[in-house]
Design an enzyme around this catalytic site. Structure first.
Site, mmCIF file in Angstrom:
data_model
loop_
_atom_site.group_PDB
_atom_site.id
_atom_site.type_symbol
_atom_site.label_atom_id
_atom_site.label_comp_id
_atom_site.label_asym_id
_atom_site.label_seq_id
_atom_site.Cartn_x
_atom_site.Cartn_y
_atom_site.Cartn_z
ATOM 1 N N ARG A 37 55.763 8.800 -23.192
ATOM 2 C CA ARG A 37 55.030 8.473 -24.417
ATOM 3 C C ARG A 37 54.454 9.711 -25.102
ATOM 4 O O ARG A 37 54.247 9.697 -26.318
ATOM 5 C CB ARG A 37 53.881 7.520 -24.095
ATOM 6 C CG ARG A 37 54.343 6.102 -23.907
ATOM 7 C CD ARG A 37 53.174 5.195 -23.654
ATOM 8 N NE ARG A 37 53.596 3.806 -23.726
ATOM 9 C CZ ARG A 37 52.796 2.776 -23.530
ATOM 10 N NH1 ARG A 37 51.533 2.968 -23.235
ATOM 11 N NH2 ARG A 37 53.259 1.556 -23.620
ATOM 12 N N LYS A 201 51.158 -7.992 -16.088
ATOM 13 C CA LYS A 201 50.271 -8.438 -17.181
ATOM 14 C C LYS A 201 50.723 -9.802 -17.664
ATOM 15 O O LYS A 201 51.384 -9.925 -18.696
ATOM 16 C CB LYS A 201 50.352 -7.454 -18.349
ATOM 17 C CG LYS A 201 49.523 -6.201 -18.159
ATOM 18 C CD LYS A 201 49.584 -5.390 -19.439
ATOM 19 C CE LYS A 201 49.165 -3.954 -19.176
ATOM 20 N NZ LYS A 201 49.653 -3.061 -20.228
ATOM 21 N N GLY A 352 55.104 0.596 -20.332
ATOM 22 C CA GLY A 352 54.709 1.817 -19.626
ATOM 23 C C GLY A 352 55.351 1.926 -18.256
ATOM 24 O O GLY A 352 56.084 2.876 -17.962
ATOM 25 N N GLY A 375 53.968 -4.746 -24.362
ATOM 26 C CA GLY A 375 53.560 -5.964 -25.061
ATOM 27 C C GLY A 375 54.033 -5.957 -26.507
ATOM 28 O O GLY A 375 54.478 -6.979 -27.037
HETATM 29 P P1 ADP Z 1 54.893 -2.711 -18.297
HETATM 30 O O1 ADP Z 1 53.922 -1.576 -18.160
HETATM 31 O O2 ADP Z 1 56.302 -2.286 -18.081
HETATM 32 O O3 ADP Z 1 54.705 -3.462 -19.591
HETATM 33 P P2 ADP Z 1 53.193 -4.393 -16.667
HETATM 34 O O4 ADP Z 1 52.080 -3.486 -17.052
HETATM 35 O O5 ADP Z 1 53.113 -5.810 -17.097
HETATM 36 O O6 ADP Z 1 54.594 -3.772 -17.128
HETATM 37 O O7 ADP Z 1 53.344 -4.440 -15.097
HETATM 38 C C1 ADP Z 1 53.647 -3.304 -14.325
HETATM 39 C C2 ADP Z 1 53.125 -3.475 -12.925
HETATM 40 O O8 ADP Z 1 53.555 -4.694 -12.353
HETATM 41 C C3 ADP Z 1 53.600 -2.408 -11.964
HETATM 42 O O9 ADP Z 1 52.537 -1.518 -11.734
HETATM 43 C C4 ADP Z 1 54.008 -3.176 -10.694
HETATM 44 O O10 ADP Z 1 53.451 -2.638 -9.517
HETATM 45 C C5 ADP Z 1 53.440 -4.547 -10.965
HETATM 46 N N1 ADP Z 1 54.162 -5.632 -10.276
HETATM 47 C C6 ADP Z 1 55.459 -5.961 -10.377
HETATM 48 N N2 ADP Z 1 55.756 -6.980 -9.560
HETATM 49 C C7 ADP Z 1 54.605 -7.336 -8.929
HETATM 50 C C8 ADP Z 1 54.256 -8.317 -7.953
HETATM 51 N N3 ADP Z 1 55.164 -9.159 -7.459
HETATM 52 N N4 ADP Z 1 52.967 -8.367 -7.533
HETATM 53 C C9 ADP Z 1 52.060 -7.517 -8.034
HETATM 54 N N5 ADP Z 1 52.322 -6.562 -8.956
HETATM 55 C C10 ADP Z 1 53.584 -6.479 -9.395
HETATM 56 MG MG MG Z 2 51.842 -1.566 -17.861
#
Ligand code: ADP
Ligand code: MG
Length: 394
Positions: A37, A201, A352, A375
């Site tokens: 980023r 999230k 992220g 998001g």
């Molecule tokens: P992004 O940043 O790609 O938008 P999120 O912020 O929603 O994605 O989620 C990322 C996090 O989700 C990672 O840090 C990962 O460790 C966590 N994660 C993925 N699967 C699980 C799970 N089954 N239980 C808990 N955390 C999880």
């Molecule tokens: Mg994230």
């Protein structure tokens, strides 16, 4: 197509630009663990400097909830930017107030001032116009490259640009590029369109997901996101991450578009994420026992998901398939990264941690577009209007 004011139309000569970026990058303590980023804003920064502007950088970081917290300080990001640009970058401990104002006023052409986390002030997330007025004092022109924050009606994203006339506010090069690619997803007629969802999230993503399910041909759901769906089906999830407030929406999605939703059939479970002493693969039918939590998708699920992705013409992926930060629980995410990279399709990855995971997998250069927004890219692809983009539209 969205018609948005581009940065080229701005007169930047000897102007101070308030430059809103999304430097909310993944961290390990005070170390930046993925600098995508930050790197992606460099073309806009270089262009503005070449055109004789000085730059005041605004960003948020984490969720400090309106209070000053050391863990969410942007200081390490400023150091990283200095390193990437090989340039001195000034700093102010607060994004508003006397110190920041006198430093921004003193900037000469080409100089950069980095301001501390916007979210240390509760007014930022309230889209407060008075707070926006204080931020406005830092410059004559507003440029937004914070695609990852454009789905939030926050002060620096909406109330602040509103204070500038249309010839003094615009989208930066990064935001323009994001829109170019993401509009392809929403406008292509190529089918099937497969969305891949995961991550942690849930609350912020399940509603856009509901909109996305209607547009996509199928939605593959893994990671923390799938736990909530499995719980909505009445499965046992033990101590897994489940968002109970999202169960109703999950049920609604399954009831209205169930056949489009592809969920895990097996999961990797453990007693502890940090110090696992037990790691097993269980079937979803059997469920997760009390004291254990699901942390990755299992091998049968990987096969199912891979098959769905292999047949796609357009793939949009947001959210890792497991707790990939732990090598042991990164298997599912890596295999899905490989599947997305090998699909004969237009592929977009956003978020992220998703981007961090794809970079770590080594498949990043085989993805059509890596979006800096999680998001935000999800909402955009789901056809939801983003307030930060709306304000910059012609
Ligand atoms: P992004 O940043 O790609 O938008 P999120 O912020 O929603 O994605 O989620 C990322 C996090 O989700 C990672 O840090 C990962 O460790 C966590 N994660 C993925 N699967 C699980 C799970 N089954 N239980 C808990 N955390 C999880
Ligand atoms: Mg994230």
């Amino acid at each position: 197509m969205i018609d948005i004011f581009p940065i080229d139309q701005l007169d930047l000569e000897r102007k101070r630009v308030i430059y809103r970026v999304d430097y909310n990058v993944p961290m390990e303590g005070t170390k930046v663990s993925d600098e995508t980023r930050i790197r992606e804003t460099l073309p806009t920064i270089l262009m503005m400097r070449e055109r004789g502007a000085s730059i005041v950088i605004l960003s948020h970081m984490g969720r400090p909830k309106g209070k000053r917290t050391e863990a969410d300080s942007l200081r390490p990001i400023r150091a990283k930017l200095e390193e990437l640009m090989n340039l001195d970058i000034q700093w102010a401990d607060d994004c508003i107030g006397d110190e920041a104002e006198s430093k921004s006023k003193a900037l000469g052409p080409g100089q950069i001032l980095f301001l501390e986390n916007l979210r240390f002030h509760p007014e930022e997330e309230k889209n407060d116009p008075t707070f926006a007025g204080k931020l406005q004092k830092h410059g004559e022109v507003y440029v937004n490259d914070a695609f990852g924050a454009c789905h939030r009606a926050h002060a620096s994203i909406v109330a602040l640009p509103r204070l500038f006339s249309t010839d003094k506010r615009a989208a930066g090069l990064l935001l323009l590029m994001e829109l170019q690619f993401l509009q392809k997803v929403t406008h292509v007629s190529d089918r099937p369109f497969v969305a891949v969802m995961g991550g942690a999230k849930i609350a912020g993503k399940i509603e856009p997901l509901e909109a996305l399910v209607k547009l996509a041909d199928s939605v593959v759901i893994g990671g923390g996101m799938s736990n909530t769906f499995l719980a909505a089906q009445g499965r046992e999830l033990g101590d897994s991450l489940v968002d109970h407030d999202s169960l109703e929406v999950a049920k609604r999605i399954l009831a209205s578009n169930g056949p489009k939703v592809i969920l895990p059939t097996d999961l990797v479970v453990t007693d502890s994420i940090d110090k696992p002493t037990r790691v097993e693969t269980i079937s979803v039918e059997k469920g997760v026992a009390a004291g254990l939590k699901a942390v990755d998708i299992g091998p049968r699920t990987v096969e199912r998901f891979t098959a769905a992705i292999a047949g796609a013409k357009v793939v949009f992926w947001n959210g890792p398939m497991g707790v990939f930060e732990q090598e042991q629980f990164a298997v599912g995410t890596k295999k899905i990264a490989r599947a997305v990279a090998h699909a004969n399709a237009m592929t977009i990855v956003g978020g992220g941690e998703s981007v961090e995971a794809v970079n770590a997998s080594g498949f990043a250069d085989k993805i059509s577009h890596i979006s800096t927004g999680g998001g935000a890219s999800l909402e955009f692809v789901a056809g939801i209007s983003l307030p930060g983009i709306e304000i910059l539209q012609r």
